[in-house]
Enzyme design. Sequence first.
Site: not given
Length: 465
Positions: A229, A211, A130-131, A357, A155-156, A208, A263
Amino acid sequence: MTTLINPADGRTIGDVPDTAAEDVAGAVQTAREAFEQWRDATPGERARVLLRLADLVEGDADELTRLEVAETGKPAAVFRDGELPFAIDNLRFFAGAARSLEGTGAGVLSKGYTSVLVRRPIGVVGSISPWNFPFIMAVWKAGPALAAGNAVVIKPAPRTPGTTLRLAELFAAAGAPDGLLQVVTGGADVGQALVTDPGVDMVSVTGSTETGRAVMRGAVDGLKRVHLELGGKAPALVFEDATLEDMAAGVVMGATYNTGQDCTAATRVYIDRSRYGEAVEALRDAVSRVRPGDPWDEGADIGPLISAAHRDRVHGFVSRASGRIVWGGTPIDGPGFYYSPTLIADADQSSEIVQSEIFGPVLVAVPFDGEDEAVRFANDTPYGLASSVWSADVSRALRVSHRLDVGVTWVNDHLPIASEAPHGGVKGSGFGKDMSQEAVQEYSVTRHLMIKHAAPQARDSFRPA
Ligand code: NAD
């Protein structure tokens, strides 16, 4: 093509091409060839490469900070003095863990046979990150998988590829086989190309909950091992004997660190009704002191949110919130995507602001009556990642901690983590552990070698007693 935007000023940084589907397949193929060499490297050889990588990362601190800050907008000091040294410590931990993979052993388990148990790598791991913590997440994905002897294609997130691309360059310079750690860029379609590629043996995603479901579905046909995660909605439970000043400082730090894009962020604070008013006051004071600012301003506590769209999303949650806004609740004018640290009190347990969230600097306070109700409220969301208990009574803190359906409970603090401790959740927060020896175990399988060394009557041992 993805255009990268600096969230602190809204300006374009540059463009990054999305990896084409056939190039994802090519990266996986190259990774498999590299894996054939790396799987036979000794634990000591793997550890040495990871230790060299840690040194190279340390020497590259300025460039890594420049990239991470430009793409995320997080305060430079927070990254350079906190997240980066922590990621380096993670890498050194994984180097050590490579040399002590548990599960090895030997024994005479049946008459005439010697059994040997060995842990072996899985193959090519497709990782998706994730970012919110791009560099740390890349290290948490690649570190344990490489330590266990796998190859990794990562893959970022589309907005934040810079430090992951840099990590792969540094890894190659550390002496790893060519192509052992590769980066593919782009969004969900590139992620799915990676997940479904037949050459990928395991997939690991941090993102998320939605995802996580999509990745799991993509992994079904190949029956791939999945490591998830996912999202969180951490509660902080404040009992009547808590020291409110310490609690307010800790919970507000937990709620606003990384602008709440975390998170494990403290998002719901449940307070014993007998001290609710005082506690909300203390929280308001602490929230009012959190300073959003330019990432290069040493005095800034928090930066902007990641994008204009995400700021709209956060503000949408706040605008629809039940309860009353005690502090903040507005976007901050300016070129960047800033949002004011926000405290909302008296929210309904079943309302959206308590259940969903938000991923912004927004803390919601709710009173409770008694320990059972506190625990019931805390467990009453789809998530189960993190939590904290605030009390001077150690027995109560332990008793309550054991009743929470989460991966981590802090007592009288919220957020600290350690390389040696597993990080991961339950319920909608997924499964699988990052960091610790457990993470390295997850990227490996136990194999049983059973060696016959005696005459056939040894089969007697298979008869039930
Ligand atoms: P996201 O789910 O939108 O994206 C995460 C990654 O998955 C990105 O690289 C994205 O491109 C990719 N992706 C998205 N859809 C995909 C699909 N259908 N198939 C394959 N790949 C896909 O998450 P985000 O907005 O980047 O990050 C925020 C989320 O990450 C939050 O929910 C947060 O709680 C979670 N998170 C969890 C942890 C943890 O350790 N549990 C840590 C950090 C972030």
